[in-house]
Design an enzyme around this catalytic site. Structure first.
Site, PDB file in Angstrom:
ATOM      1  N   GLU A 169       0.980  -1.396   0.126  1.00  0.00           N
ATOM      2  CA  GLU A 169       0.072   0.278  -0.053  1.00  0.00           C
ATOM      3  C   GLU A 169       0.918   1.238   0.670  1.00  0.00           C
ATOM      4  OE1 GLU A 169      -3.481  -0.247   2.018  1.00  0.00           O
ATOM      5  OE2 GLU A 169      -3.820   2.016   2.209  1.00  0.00           O
ATOM      6  N   ARG A 170       0.593   2.380  -0.995  1.00  0.00           N
ATOM      7  CA  ARG A 170       1.284   3.023  -1.196  1.00  0.00           C
ATOM      8  C   ARG A 170       3.042   2.909  -0.894  1.00  0.00           C
ATOM      9  NH1 ARG A 170      -3.083   5.845  -2.530  1.00  0.00           N
ATOM     10  NH2 ARG A 170      -4.778   5.524  -0.298  1.00  0.00           N
ATOM     11  N   ASN A 212      -3.109  -1.846   7.326  1.00  0.00           N
ATOM     12  CA  ASN A 212      -4.848  -2.145   7.506  1.00  0.00           C
ATOM     13  C   ASN A 212      -4.953  -3.702   7.548  1.00  0.00           C
ATOM     14  OD1 ASN A 212      -5.908   1.095   7.052  1.00  0.00           O
ATOM     15  ND2 ASN A 212      -5.344   0.915   4.913  1.00  0.00           N
ATOM     16  N   LYS A 289      -4.124   0.243  13.696  1.00  0.00           N
ATOM     17  CA  LYS A 289      -4.855   0.900  13.230  1.00  0.00           C
ATOM     18  C   LYS A 289      -6.191   0.423  14.176  1.00  0.00           C
ATOM     19  CE  LYS A 289      -6.341   3.331   8.573  1.00  0.00           C
ATOM     20  NZ  LYS A 289      -5.904   3.482   7.704  1.00  0.00           N
ATOM     21  N   GLU A 293     -10.330   4.441   9.475  1.00  0.00           N
ATOM     22  CA  GLU A 293     -10.196   4.785   7.714  1.00  0.00           C
ATOM     23  C   GLU A 293     -11.497   3.215   7.899  1.00  0.00           C
ATOM     24  OE1 GLU A 293      -7.094   5.468   6.387  1.00  0.00           O
ATOM     25  OE2 GLU A 293      -7.705   7.203   5.677  1.00  0.00           O
ATOM     26  N   ARG A 326      -2.001   3.611  16.810  1.00  0.00           N
ATOM     27  CA  ARG A 326      -2.478   4.734  16.027  1.00  0.00           C
ATOM     28  C   ARG A 326      -3.353   5.688  16.501  1.00  0.00           C
ATOM     29  NH1 ARG A 326      -2.315   4.107  10.164  1.00  0.00           N
ATOM     30  NH2 ARG A 326      -1.089   5.421  10.146  1.00  0.00           N
ATOM     31  N   ARG A 338     -11.337  18.583  10.299  1.00  0.00           N
ATOM     32  CA  ARG A 338     -10.423  16.859  10.122  1.00  0.00           C
ATOM     33  C   ARG A 338      -8.487  17.075  11.077  1.00  0.00           C
ATOM     34  NH1 ARG A 338      -8.019  13.139   5.300  1.00  0.00           N
ATOM     35  NH2 ARG A 338      -6.301  11.928   6.596  1.00  0.00           N
ATOM     36  N   ASP A 367      -2.647  14.306   7.251  1.00  0.00           N
ATOM     37  CA  ASP A 367      -2.341  12.889   6.407  1.00  0.00           C
ATOM     38  C   ASP A 367      -1.211  13.282   5.572  1.00  0.00           C
ATOM     39  OD1 ASP A 367      -1.464  10.725   5.380  1.00  0.00           O
ATOM     40  OD2 ASP A 367      -3.130  10.730   4.717  1.00  0.00           O
ATOM     41  N   GLU A 389       5.604   9.778  13.870  1.00  0.00           N
ATOM     42  CA  GLU A 389       5.417   8.802  12.347  1.00  0.00           C
ATOM     43  C   GLU A 389       5.486   9.093  11.366  1.00  0.00           C
ATOM     44  OE1 GLU A 389       1.771   6.241  12.483  1.00  0.00           O
ATOM     45  OE2 GLU A 389       1.523   6.393  10.048  1.00  0.00           O
ATOM     46  N   GLU A 395       3.845   9.100  -0.762  1.00  0.00           N
ATOM     47  CA  GLU A 395       2.210   8.913  -0.828  1.00  0.00           C
ATOM     48  C   GLU A 395       2.148  10.278  -1.363  1.00  0.00           C
ATOM     49  OE1 GLU A 395       0.245   7.858   1.758  1.00  0.00           O
ATOM     50  OE2 GLU A 395      -1.820   8.257   0.952  1.00  0.00           O
ATOM     51  N   HIS A 528      -4.049  18.557   0.652  1.00  0.00           N
ATOM     52  CA  HIS A 528      -4.661  18.122   0.033  1.00  0.00           C
ATOM     53  C   HIS A 528      -5.383  17.787  -0.978  1.00  0.00           C
ATOM     54  CE1 HIS A 528      -7.632  14.030   0.968  1.00  0.00           C
ATOM     55  NE2 HIS A 528      -6.401  14.307   1.808  1.00  0.00           N
TER      56      HIS A 528
HETATM   57  C1  BDP Z   1      -2.809   7.455   4.305  1.00  0.00           C
HETATM   58  C2  BDP Z   1      -2.886   6.753   3.106  1.00  0.00           C
HETATM   59  C3  BDP Z   1      -3.628   5.042   3.140  1.00  0.00           C
HETATM   60  C4  BDP Z   1      -3.639   5.267   4.852  1.00  0.00           C
HETATM   61  C5  BDP Z   1      -4.265   5.887   5.858  1.00  0.00           C
HETATM   62  C6  BDP Z   1      -3.063   5.285   7.020  1.00  0.00           C
HETATM   63  O1  BDP Z   1      -3.538   7.233   2.192  1.00  0.00           O
HETATM   64  O2  BDP Z   1      -3.566   4.250   2.234  1.00  0.00           O
HETATM   65  O3  BDP Z   1      -3.963   3.636   4.940  1.00  0.00           O
HETATM   66  O4  BDP Z   1      -2.467   6.884   5.435  1.00  0.00           O
HETATM   67  O5  BDP Z   1      -2.028   6.334   7.539  1.00  0.00           O
HETATM   68  O6  BDP Z   1      -2.077   8.247   3.916  1.00  0.00           O
HETATM   69  O7  BDP Z   1      -3.649   4.080   7.564  1.00  0.00           O
END
Ligand code: BDP
Length: 705
Positions: A169-170, A212, A289, A293, A326, A338, A367, A389, A395, A528
């Site tokens: 991911e990313r 995730n 996490k 999300e 987190r 946010r 983010d 972090e 990304e 963003h």
């Molecule tokens: C965002 C990313 C996503 C991550 C999320 C995270 O787009 O893919 O799952 O953060 O940090 O920046 O959990």
């Protein structure tokens, strides 16, 4: 030259005098006692010294308390439990270095100079060996060494967002390093080289899987595979950690609930942790996490983050394991800011987390944006272990295509003053927990994590300069007050060449590169604006971006003062009042904190609109300048990497224009003002102007616009 060797290239030293001095100083090595870690150190030293000076040193080892013959041995690696070794250092030196630090000193016995690398532990000796090799790689004299080094943070961790199917991911550098299919049987050389690279910069932990999370990583089958990696990394001082999905008791254990206060759930985690330690005795712990999300979490049962984290921490505690929980939580509620949500949810829980829990907070409250205000949780949780972090993977910085040296970003946030305990309460100090008098006790948990940018690409990181971000992260993790400038210099020398004709201009280019990207992506505190979901290229027109830039016919920017979302009040009073006033808000954050009229003059001396446009144009010009500087380096480094970076910079230039044109034309719909005279009208044909469909493909013909 494909970049595989990272900063551990150990290029032959061409300067004859230096080479001769090294040959003399490193003709032989003696080690006291052996262990897998000491063997790793020896192997690295022998290989590195041989490659650099063309001579394999004589190696001998002494066991037990046998005396070292200081007459003949030039380089000595020894632990400080030997009185003869400890006697070479002062009590202060001995006290400082702790369990992972080291001392390197030139000592003279019988008038023969010896280089002594000493530490309390084997890992300290390995770190010290890498330091010595770095001195050689950067062509420094070894004549009168007197070095004391120790890490300021305990946990120095890479977070791999790797999925069990091999995708990342990313991740923009190929697939996951972990080949689950061939584990546990096959330990690839790449795993060892990964561990060497990490040890060379002091990284001591790796979270192997995505935040995730998939519960599969907690099954016996995968624990056995993970155990093989843990064993391979152990000599290099790297512990493995796993992400833990909060719903695992339901998904794997078939319980009806994952409520952290339910006795059956508590027992399930206890048993699971016991099983993990059975397979992986040096397991580090969990990264979680939760309630974020769409991930399951304690919130699903009306419980707090502390309830969730403490339940897991209790299961890990008997084994010395920890939980990294987190703080990245938010809901997309209409009208909600946010940036405030993490603080609102976690601040009331200060002091409620158990001693083996750390909260892992992103540097900004949203983010990993190119620039955000710092996360107000830093400094606001004095009774909680807080870890940083960072995101090493790019990304929001053009993936592995754009040259963006993140050392500057790490430095910026680590040096930010939170003012929470008066001036000088920097984030670095908050992380080191030296803010509260009486709490600098050695047992306190401290840490930092970076989301890794590593994959199966032959050069590990995709962009040759992406390696610098991995390297810089490790150096800042070791010392949060390190300097981005000297880290870049070291990295360039070790990765490319010591030629100052290359190092000086390219270091300058690196140090400016993050700001250049901010200029063509999100200047003046915008954030963003990227394309939704993919996060590549401009997308200020997407619904998800509008809530961040608030552009309208009056102006642009998000009012976070008391007349707006009042996010300013989450900062210490000194900062809250600074950020509340446009005049005292740092120029690079004005649109983060204020909604500013298009015609209002700002600190640039120009109107808001003209300034914004100028920043975007400036960013593109700066990339063109980076291209020129790079071209003038032709012949100074190997052709392969030179040509590759040439292509990448060309692409970055095209994409900087893509960003500039997209953002300027989009915002112009609101400002309804002409571009400043010195800015050429961007080509519109391609842009489906003025609707800016978010699914526009990359405009390759931007070349001529
Ligand atoms: C965002 C990313 C996503 C991550 C999320 C995270 O787009 O893919 O799952 O953060 O940090 O920046 O959990």
């Amino acid at each position: 030259e494909n970049g595989y060797n990272l900063w551990l290239r150990y290029m032959p030293i061409e300067n004859g005098q230096l080479r001769q001095a090294y040959q003399h100083q490193l003709a032989s090595i003696v080690v006291c006692n052996q262990s897998p870690t000491i063997n790793a150190a020896l192997k690295e030293l022998i290989n590195g010294i041989n490659l650099m000076i063309g001579k394999v040193p004589n190696v001998s080892s002494i066991t037990g308390n046998a005396a070292i013959d200081f007459k003949t041995n030039r380089l000595v690696l020894a632990k400080l439990d030997q009185p003869a070794i400890a006697a070479q250092f002062s009590t202060v030196e001995l006290r400082q270095i702790g369990q992972e630090g080291y001392l390197i000193k030139t000592v003279r016995q019988n008038r023969v100079p010896q280089i002594l690398i000493a530490a309390n532990t084997d890992i300290g000796l390995l770190y010290g060996s890498f330091h010595l090799l770095k001195l050689m790689q950067t062509h420094q004299s070894l004549q009168a060494l007197n070095i004391q080094q120790w890490p300021r943070l305990k946990l120095r961790i890479l977070d791999h967002w790797d999925n069990l199917n091999g995708t990342v991911e990313r991740g923009y550098a190929g697939y996951s390093l972990w080949n689950w299919q061939t584990l546990p049987g096959i330990i690839q050389k790449r795993y060892i080289d990964y561990a060497r690279a990490n040890a060379s910069i002091g990284i001591n932990g790796a979270v192997l899987n995505n935040v995730n999370a998939s519960v599969k990583s907690l099954t016996k089958e995968y624990l056995i595979k993970t155990a093989a990696l843990a064993k391979a990394f152990k000599p290099y001082g790297i512990k493995v950690y796993l992400t833990a999905k909060f719903s695992a008791p339901k998904e794997l254990g078939h319980l009806k609930t994952a409520d952290p206060l339910d006795p059956a759930v508590i027992k399930w985690w206890k048993d699971k942790v016991a099983e993990i330690y059975h397979y992986i005795p040096n397991f580090g712990g969990f990264l979680v996490k939760a309630s974020s999300e769409g991930q399951p979490g304690p919130g699903d049962y009306g419980r707090t983050h502390a309830d969730g984290a403490n339940m897991m921490a209790a299961a890990l505690k008997p084994y010395g394991g920890i939980v990294m929980w987190r703080t990245f939580v938010y809901e997309n509620k209409k009208g909600a800011d946010r940036a405030k949500q993490g603080y609102d949810e976690f601040k009331p829980l200060d002091g409620k987390f158990d001693e083996n829990v750390l909260l892992q907070a992103k540097y900004g409250p949203i983010d990993f944006q190119p620039r955000e205000a710092f996360n107000p949780l830093f400094g606001a949780m004095p009774h909680t272990h807080m870890m940083m972090e960072f995101q090493i993977t790019q990304e929001y910085f053009g993936f592995a295509t754009h040259l963006v040296y993140l050392g500057s970003l790490f430095q910026e946030y680590l040096r930010k003053d939170t003012y929470q305990k008066g001036p000088g309460t920097t984030i670095a100090k908050v992380l080191e927990e030296r803010v509260n008098p009486g709490t600098d006790d050695n047992n306190r948990l401290t840490g930092i994590a970076g989301v890794a940018n590593i994959g199966t690409d032959v050069n590990w990181c995709g962009h040759p300069f992406g390696q610098a971000n991995w390297y810089a992260f490790g150096r800042f993790a070791w010392n949060p007050m390190a300097s981005a400038d000297s880290i870049a210099a070291d990295w360039l020398k070790m990765t490319f060449t010591n030629d100052p004709g290359f190092v000086n201009p390219i270091k300058k280019l690196m140090l400016g590169s993050r700001e250049v990207a901010v200029n063509y992506m999100t200047p003046l505190g915008l954030s963003h604006l990227m394309k939704f979901a993919l996060h590549y290229g401009p997308g200020p027109w997407s619904k998800s971006a509008e809530v961040y830039h608030h552009a309208d016919s009056v102006g642009i920017g998000l009012d976070r003062t008391v007349t707006g979302s009042d996010a300013v009040s989450q900062y210490a009073p000194a900062l809250a009042s600074k950020y509340s006033n446009l005049k005292t808000t740092p120029l690079n954050l004005i649109l983060w904190f204020h909604h500013i009229g298009w015609d209002q003059k700002i600190a640039t001396g120009e109107t808001m609109w003209n300034s914004l446009v100028h920043y975007y144009y400036q960013g593109v010009k700066q990339v063109a300048a980076m291209q020129q500087i790079w071209q003038s380096m032709k012949g100074k480094i190997d052709e392969d990497r030179f040509n590759y970076v040439t292509q990448l910079l060309k692409q970055q230039h095209l994409e900087a224009k893509w960003w500039r044109n997209g953002c300027v034309l989009y915002f112009q719909q609101y400002s309804k003002r002409p571009l400043p005279k010195d800015c050429k009208e961007p080509g519109k044909a391609y842009w489906n102007y003025p609707t800016f469909k978010p699914d526009l493909p990359f405009p390759y013909h931007l070349d001529d616009q």
